[in-house]
Scaffold this motif. Structure first.
Motif, PDB file in Angstrom:
ATOM      1  N   ASP A   1      12.557   7.052  -1.871  1.00  0.00           N
ATOM      2  CA  ASP A   1      11.666   7.778  -2.555  1.00  0.00           C
ATOM      3  C   ASP A   1      12.389   9.098  -3.337  1.00  0.00           C
TER       4      ASP A   1
ATOM      5  N   SER B   1       9.823   2.106  -6.833  1.00  0.00           N
ATOM      6  CA  SER B   1       8.646   1.859  -7.073  1.00  0.00           C
ATOM      7  C   SER B   1       8.008   3.168  -7.488  1.00  0.00           C
TER       8      SER B   1
ATOM      9  N   ASP C   1       5.093   1.532   1.934  1.00  0.00           N
ATOM     10  CA  ASP C   1       6.593   1.698   2.139  1.00  0.00           C
ATOM     11  C   ASP C   1       5.702   1.093   3.380  1.00  0.00           C
TER      12      ASP C   1
ATOM     13  N   ALA D   1      12.815   4.761   3.641  1.00  0.00           N
ATOM     14  CA  ALA D   1      12.089   4.123   2.869  1.00  0.00           C
ATOM     15  C   ALA D   1      11.613   5.939   1.710  1.00  0.00           C
TER      16      ALA D   1
ATOM     17  N   ARG E   1       6.019  -2.604   3.905  1.00  0.00           N
ATOM     18  CA  ARG E   1       7.191  -3.516   3.482  1.00  0.00           C
ATOM     19  C   ARG E   1       7.794  -3.348   5.323  1.00  0.00           C
ATOM     20  N   ALA E   2       7.892  -1.769   6.085  1.00  0.00           N
ATOM     21  CA  ALA E   2       8.490  -1.343   6.550  1.00  0.00           C
ATOM     22  C   ALA E   2       8.075  -2.932   7.864  1.00  0.00           C
TER      23      ALA E   2
ATOM     24  N   LEU F   1      10.833   3.261   7.953  1.00  0.00           N
ATOM     25  CA  LEU F   1      10.622   4.735   7.593  1.00  0.00           C
ATOM     26  C   LEU F   1      11.060   5.902   6.914  1.00  0.00           C
TER      27      LEU F   1
ATOM     28  N   ALA G   1      13.983   4.302  -7.000  1.00  0.00           N
ATOM     29  CA  ALA G   1      13.023   4.501  -6.378  1.00  0.00           C
ATOM     30  C   ALA G   1      12.271   4.026  -7.640  1.00  0.00           C
TER      31      ALA G   1
ATOM     32  N   MET H   1       1.181   4.448  -2.342  1.00  0.00           N
ATOM     33  CA  MET H   1       2.956   4.448  -1.762  1.00  0.00           C
ATOM     34  C   MET H   1       3.530   4.391  -0.682  1.00  0.00           C
ATOM     35  N   ASP H   2       2.585   5.455   0.056  1.00  0.00           N
ATOM     36  CA  ASP H   2       2.483   5.444   1.265  1.00  0.00           C
ATOM     37  C   ASP H   2       2.726   3.905   2.436  1.00  0.00           C
TER      38      ASP H   2
END
Lengths: 185, 69
Positions: free
Chosen positions: A167, A174, A105, A163, A108-109, A160, A172, A101-102
């Motif tokens: 979460d 994702s 994100d 994002a 995506r950023a 970030l 969320a 997940m980290d």
């Protein structure tokens, strides 16, 4: 044998992994990145006479690759929009020190950055170039390179943060991807 | 020995930056390097090695041809 001096070929080989990583970050596709590296190797080989042994072969190769990428992009027009995103979705190796997940994100950023800023922060933050070298690779002023990196960093931090907040929210989606419920905070 | 000298060369050429927010303690810097490093670790496709080998062979051939004349 007299050929034991650092050969052009050996220097080139040593730079390939980093060169390819940069190619992946530019093109957003593994297969296209490999083609790009191949084209770069051919170009570099053809003009190796113009390279001075002992000078910075990494910066020299990155410059060739980057020029090649943008000249191909201009020729192809909009076709290049077709990417998997920075560093692509199908990386063969997942960096072990981060959760899925980290990094999702984070990728995506990175995708959300302007191309010149993304390129700048990758050259400085990951490829290990100095501002001077990166400016030369991108054919811009050192000050321009510095401000691109600084803007990229600020934008990334902002994205970030957002994002991270998302979460916790109902959107969320994702989090469903996360395999272990215990990891979803 | 030679390899060691080479490694020192590389680390020497590494830029030392004071504080651009991308250093060892920076989250963004660490994540960038993790992604980049993962791609680096994937290895180089065989076809690129093959290409280099061919280029090298072709060059050697043309060099010996020149010397022979």
């Amino acid at each position: 044998m007299a050929t034991e001096a650092p050969s052009f070929k050996r220097e080139l080989l040593a730079t390939l992994p980093s060169l390819r990583a940069f190619a992946v970050s530019l093109s957003g596709k593994h297969d296209k990145a490999d083609d790009l590296v191949q084209d770069t190797v051919m170009k570099a080989w053809a003009k190796q006479e113009s390279f001075e042994m002992g000078t910075n072969i990494k910066a020299w190769l990155f410059t060739i690759l980057r020029n090649e990428f943008y000249s191909q992009m201009r020729k192809r027009g909009r076709e290049v929009q077709d990417t998997d995103g920075v560093f692509t979705e199908r990386m063969a190796v997942h960096p072990p020190q981060y959760g899925v997940m980290d990094l999702a994100d984070f990728k995506r950023a990175l995708d959300g950055l302007a191309a010149d800023q993304r390129e700048a922060i990758i050259l400085i933050g990951a490829s290990g170039f100095s501002y001077e070298e990166a400016a030369e690779i991108c054919n811009c002023a050192v000050g321009t390179m510095k401000s691109r990196v600084s803007r990229a960093r600020t934008r990334l931090q902002g994205m970030l943060r957002i994002a991270g907040e998302a979460d916790f929210g109902p959107d969320a989606v994702s989090t469903q991807v996360a395999t272990q419920p215990s990891l979803t905070r | 020995m030679r390899d060691k000298a080479k490694m020192n060369d590389i680390s020497k050429s590494r830029p030392r930056r004071m504080d651009d927010g991308l250093g060892p303690t920076s989250d963004i810097g660490a994540k960038l390097r993790a992604l980049y490093g993962a791609v680096q670790d994937e290895g180089i496709p065989e076809k690129i090695f093959d290409l280099l080998e061919k280029l090298d062979q072709a060059e050697k051939k043309s060099q010996t041809a020149l010397k022979g004349e």
